[in-house]
Write an enzyme that holds these catalytic residues in place. Structure first.
Site, PDB file in Angstrom:
ATOM      1  N   TRP A   1      70.247  25.176  83.229  1.00 14.47           N
ATOM      2  CA  TRP A   1      68.466  26.558  83.144  1.00 14.47           C
ATOM      3  C   TRP A   1      67.725  26.062  84.222  1.00 14.47           C
ATOM      4  O   TRP A   1      67.536  27.674  84.990  1.00 14.47           O
ATOM      5  CB  TRP A   1      67.484  26.727  81.704  1.00 14.47           C
ATOM      6  CG  TRP A   1      68.569  26.291  80.038  1.00 14.47           C
ATOM      7  CD1 TRP A   1      68.433  27.311  79.742  1.00 14.47           C
ATOM      8  CD2 TRP A   1      69.041  25.318  79.949  1.00 14.47           C
ATOM      9  NE1 TRP A   1      69.343  26.905  78.647  1.00 14.47           N
ATOM     10  CE2 TRP A   1      69.789  25.669  78.062  1.00 14.47           C
ATOM     11  CE3 TRP A   1      68.781  23.791  80.504  1.00 14.47           C
ATOM     12  CZ2 TRP A   1      70.608  25.243  78.007  1.00 14.47           C
ATOM     13  CZ3 TRP A   1      69.627  22.964  79.045  1.00 14.47           C
ATOM     14  CH2 TRP A   1      70.583  23.602  77.988  1.00 14.47           C
TER      15      TRP A   1
ATOM     16  N   HIS B   1      63.506  18.752  78.621  1.00 17.93           N
ATOM     17  CA  HIS B   1      65.227  18.062  78.319  1.00 17.93           C
ATOM     18  C   HIS B   1      65.582  17.453  78.876  1.00 17.93           C
ATOM     19  O   HIS B   1      66.149  17.236  80.011  1.00 17.93           O
ATOM     20  CB  HIS B   1      65.055  19.169  78.155  1.00 17.93           C
ATOM     21  CG  HIS B   1      64.702  20.211  77.361  1.00 17.93           C
ATOM     22  ND1 HIS B   1      65.478  20.627  76.118  1.00 17.93           N
ATOM     23  CD2 HIS B   1      63.844  21.146  77.516  1.00 17.93           C
ATOM     24  CE1 HIS B   1      64.906  21.053  75.218  1.00 17.93           C
ATOM     25  NE2 HIS B   1      64.504  21.753  75.946  1.00 17.93           N
TER      26      HIS B   1
ATOM     27  N   GLN C   1      69.524  22.872  68.558  1.00 20.16           N
ATOM     28  CA  GLN C   1      69.555  23.846  69.895  1.00 20.16           C
ATOM     29  C   GLN C   1      70.555  25.177  69.632  1.00 20.16           C
ATOM     30  O   GLN C   1      70.097  25.911  70.110  1.00 20.16           O
ATOM     31  CB  GLN C   1      70.883  23.104  70.675  1.00 20.16           C
ATOM     32  CG  GLN C   1      71.483  24.105  72.634  1.00 20.16           C
ATOM     33  CD  GLN C   1      69.921  24.877  73.560  1.00 20.16           C
ATOM     34  OE1 GLN C   1      69.547  24.230  74.477  1.00 20.16           O
ATOM     35  NE2 GLN C   1      69.783  25.674  73.322  1.00 20.16           N
TER      36      GLN C   1
ATOM     37  N   HIS D   1      56.427  18.930  77.035  1.00 15.91           N
ATOM     38  CA  HIS D   1      57.980  19.372  76.491  1.00 15.91           C
ATOM     39  C   HIS D   1      59.164  19.573  77.907  1.00 15.91           C
ATOM     40  O   HIS D   1      58.733  19.884  79.658  1.00 15.91           O
ATOM     41  CB  HIS D   1      57.469  21.407  76.801  1.00 15.91           C
ATOM     42  CG  HIS D   1      58.874  21.846  76.056  1.00 15.91           C
ATOM     43  ND1 HIS D   1      58.901  22.284  74.511  1.00 15.91           N
ATOM     44  CD2 HIS D   1      60.180  22.192  76.470  1.00 15.91           C
ATOM     45  CE1 HIS D   1      59.461  23.262  74.696  1.00 15.91           C
ATOM     46  NE2 HIS D   1      60.791  22.864  76.010  1.00 15.91           N
TER      47      HIS D   1
ATOM     48  N   GLU E   1      61.077  31.852  71.798  1.00 18.57           N
ATOM     49  CA  GLU E   1      61.173  32.128  73.126  1.00 18.57           C
ATOM     50  C   GLU E   1      62.156  33.159  73.222  1.00 18.57           C
ATOM     51  O   GLU E   1      63.861  33.018  73.908  1.00 18.57           O
ATOM     52  CB  GLU E   1      61.832  30.402  73.686  1.00 18.57           C
ATOM     53  CG  GLU E   1      62.289  30.647  75.046  1.00 18.57           C
ATOM     54  CD  GLU E   1      62.874  29.402  75.634  1.00 18.57           C
ATOM     55  OE1 GLU E   1      63.562  28.544  75.008  1.00 18.57           O
ATOM     56  OE2 GLU E   1      63.088  29.118  77.291  1.00 18.57           O
TER      57      GLU E   1
ATOM     58  N   ASP F   1      59.518  21.201  81.163  1.00 18.86           N
ATOM     59  CA  ASP F   1      60.941  21.809  80.723  1.00 18.86           C
ATOM     60  C   ASP F   1      61.919  21.359  81.243  1.00 18.86           C
ATOM     61  O   ASP F   1      62.891  20.913  80.030  1.00 18.86           O
ATOM     62  CB  ASP F   1      60.450  23.307  80.645  1.00 18.86           C
ATOM     63  CG  ASP F   1      61.148  24.020  79.383  1.00 18.86           C
ATOM     64  OD1 ASP F   1      61.955  23.826  78.554  1.00 18.86           O
ATOM     65  OD2 ASP F   1      61.804  25.428  78.860  1.00 18.86           O
TER      66      ASP F   1
ATOM     67  N   HIS G   1      60.734  24.909  69.136  1.00 22.84           N
ATOM     68  CA  HIS G   1      60.763  25.797  70.269  1.00 22.84           C
ATOM     69  C   HIS G   1      60.906  27.461  69.697  1.00 22.84           C
ATOM     70  O   HIS G   1      61.614  27.922  68.442  1.00 22.84           O
ATOM     71  CB  HIS G   1      62.010  25.519  71.212  1.00 22.84           C
ATOM     72  CG  HIS G   1      62.648  25.412  72.161  1.00 22.84           C
ATOM     73  ND1 HIS G   1      62.618  23.981  71.973  1.00 22.84           N
ATOM     74  CD2 HIS G   1      62.585  25.058  73.465  1.00 22.84           C
ATOM     75  CE1 HIS G   1      63.144  23.393  72.639  1.00 22.84           C
ATOM     76  NE2 HIS G   1      63.299  24.252  73.853  1.00 22.84           N
TER      77      HIS G   1
HETATM   78 FE   FE2 Z   1      63.135  23.701  75.807  1.00 23.11          FE
END
Ligand code: FE2
Length: 423
Positions: free
Chosen positions: A315, A59, A152, A57, A213, A309, A210
């Site tokens: 993030w 991005h 997203q 997982h 979350e 991630d 996702h």
């Molecule tokens: Fe993610």
């Protein structure tokens, strides 16, 4: 004559003194003291030899963008999403590619040779899709890169997401994504799951959403995902990523949910570094950890992997794409210090991730690809403890990265060289 023999390896199973014979890019034998000659011989010296790390997982479209166009002042998930929205109009294919390729170099050096990356399709230009499809092609000899079409801003909440998702899949994106907890209502979240699973079923693709979350114990989209998996016959091909609301759910409900997940052969991916930093933000004290119920899911026979991630993006400002850092955090957050649990945390960044990605030929058995990492560690616990140097990273029987052993030279107490390994 063989192409390669690795001598005196310790395996993740704990077996010591093993030789690994390689021919034509595949493992042909694993046995103590193989009596054969080879073009290349590597003495593992008793160090741990493992199949490569798997990041199930990630991005890659956002990675290494830290500070663009500004830093996340609050450090929260929502400011991160807002910041990503500010960065999107500034993106170019070339900039995304260069950052992604820089990340891939780090990954290879860390022995991470399989990555599933979500790619945001809520940008009508689909620049990130084009960039990462090119990256997938450019790194394919070294990294198995899978791409997930990830809406997203919401599949139903962002008006053009369905059309963009279709375009991304037509271009060759591998997996159908989703974000049901970000849709406008619970009902719309469930509807997004239904529609996205139908797209995957019609195209014969896996699903990786996702899912939940959130710290909201009533965020139960994993139940819809499990239901649609059964209804459409997608068993074994569907992954629920994050699943952080499970941390906060009612215990009675979770017992029913986990049985349903097992029946549908759902894979779960936790992201310990990110979950521990982004969840529980609205709590005072006690503060929830926010990671899904890793230990309990494993006890129920559900496949659980760990993902990184984020690395240096809106993030998460930290990271170097070291999956042992992820396993180390997962072990702590999940209180998985038991002996079998230590092994499970290592499996979560190796073989369990390979199951999520449905990788062909992954492992140490004869017939598997000769993709191997030799670590400066004596066993799995030492790998988790030290996050050590990847002495050799091998892909299809060829060394593609080397890191010299880390040693410190003391000037006191006997002037010894030390390496932090068990003596
Ligand atoms: Fe993610």
């Amino acid at each position: 004559m063989l192409d390669l023999i690795i001598r005196n390896a310790t395996l993740p199973s704990g077996a010591t003194g093993q030789d690994i014979a390689v021919q034509d890019g595949r493992i042909v034998e694993v046995h103590p003291k193989i009596d054969a000659k080879a073009g290349q011989v590597i003495d593992a010296g008793g160090h741990l030899v493992t199949p490569p790390f798997v990041d199930s997982h990630f991005h890659m479209d956002a990675t290494l963008s830290l500070g663009l166009p500004r830093l996340n002042e609050s450090g929260t998930l929502l400011e991160g999403i807002a910041l990503w929205g500010e960065l999107k109009p500034e993106l170019t294919v070339e900039a995304i590619k260069q950052r992604a390729l820089a990340l891939c170099r780090w990954s290879i050096a860390r022995g991470t040779l399989a990555i599933r990356s979500h790619v945001d399709i809520c940008d009508d230009r689909l620049l990130a899709v084009d960039a990462l499809l090119e990256v997938r092609e450019e790194v394919k000899d070294w990294i198995d890169l899978q791409l997930v079409a990830f809406p997203q801003d919401g599949y139903l909440r962002y008006a053009r997401a369905p059309e963009n998702l279709k375009r991304a899949l037509d271009k060759g994106v591998d997996v159908v994504g989703g974000i049901p907890h970000f849709e406008r209502s619970m009902a719309e979240g469930a509807e997004s799951v239904r529609q996205l699973c139908e797209v995957a079923a019609a195209r014969g693709l896996p699903v990786d959403m996702h899912c939940d979350e959130s710290d909201d114990p009533l965020s139960r989209h994993i139940e819809s995902l499990t239901y649609e998996t059964q209804r459409l016959g997608l068993q074994g091909r569907v992954t629920g990523s994050h699943l952080t609301s499970m941390h906060s759910m009612d215990n009675y409900y979770v017992t029913k949910l986990m049985a349903l997940m097992r029946e549908a052969e759902i894979h779960a991916v936790a992201n310990p570094l990110i979950n521990i930093t982004l969840q529980g933000r609205l709590d005072s004290y006690p503060k929830r950890r926010g990671m899904t119920r890793v230990k309990e899911l494993l006890q129920q026979g559900i496949n659980v992997a760990f993902g990184h991630d984020c690395v240096m993006d809106p993030w998460y400002p930290l990271g170097s794409h070291d999956m042992l850092e992820v396993a180390h955090m997962g072990l702590h957050v999940g209180q998985m210090t038991g002996v079998a649990e230590q092994q499970a945390c290592f499996a979560a960044v190796t073989e369990n991730g390979a199951k999520v990605m449905q990788l062909e030929g992954y492992g140490l058995a004869p017939g598997c690809h000769a993709d191997l990492v030799i670590l400066q560690a004596g066993d799995v616990l030492e790998a988790l403890r030290l996050k050590p140097a990847r002495l050799f990273v091998i892909r299809r029987g060829k060394v593609i990265a080397e890191t010299p052993p880390v040693k410190a030279q003391l000037k006191v107490l006997g002037n010894q060289a030390i390496d932090f390994m068990k003596q």
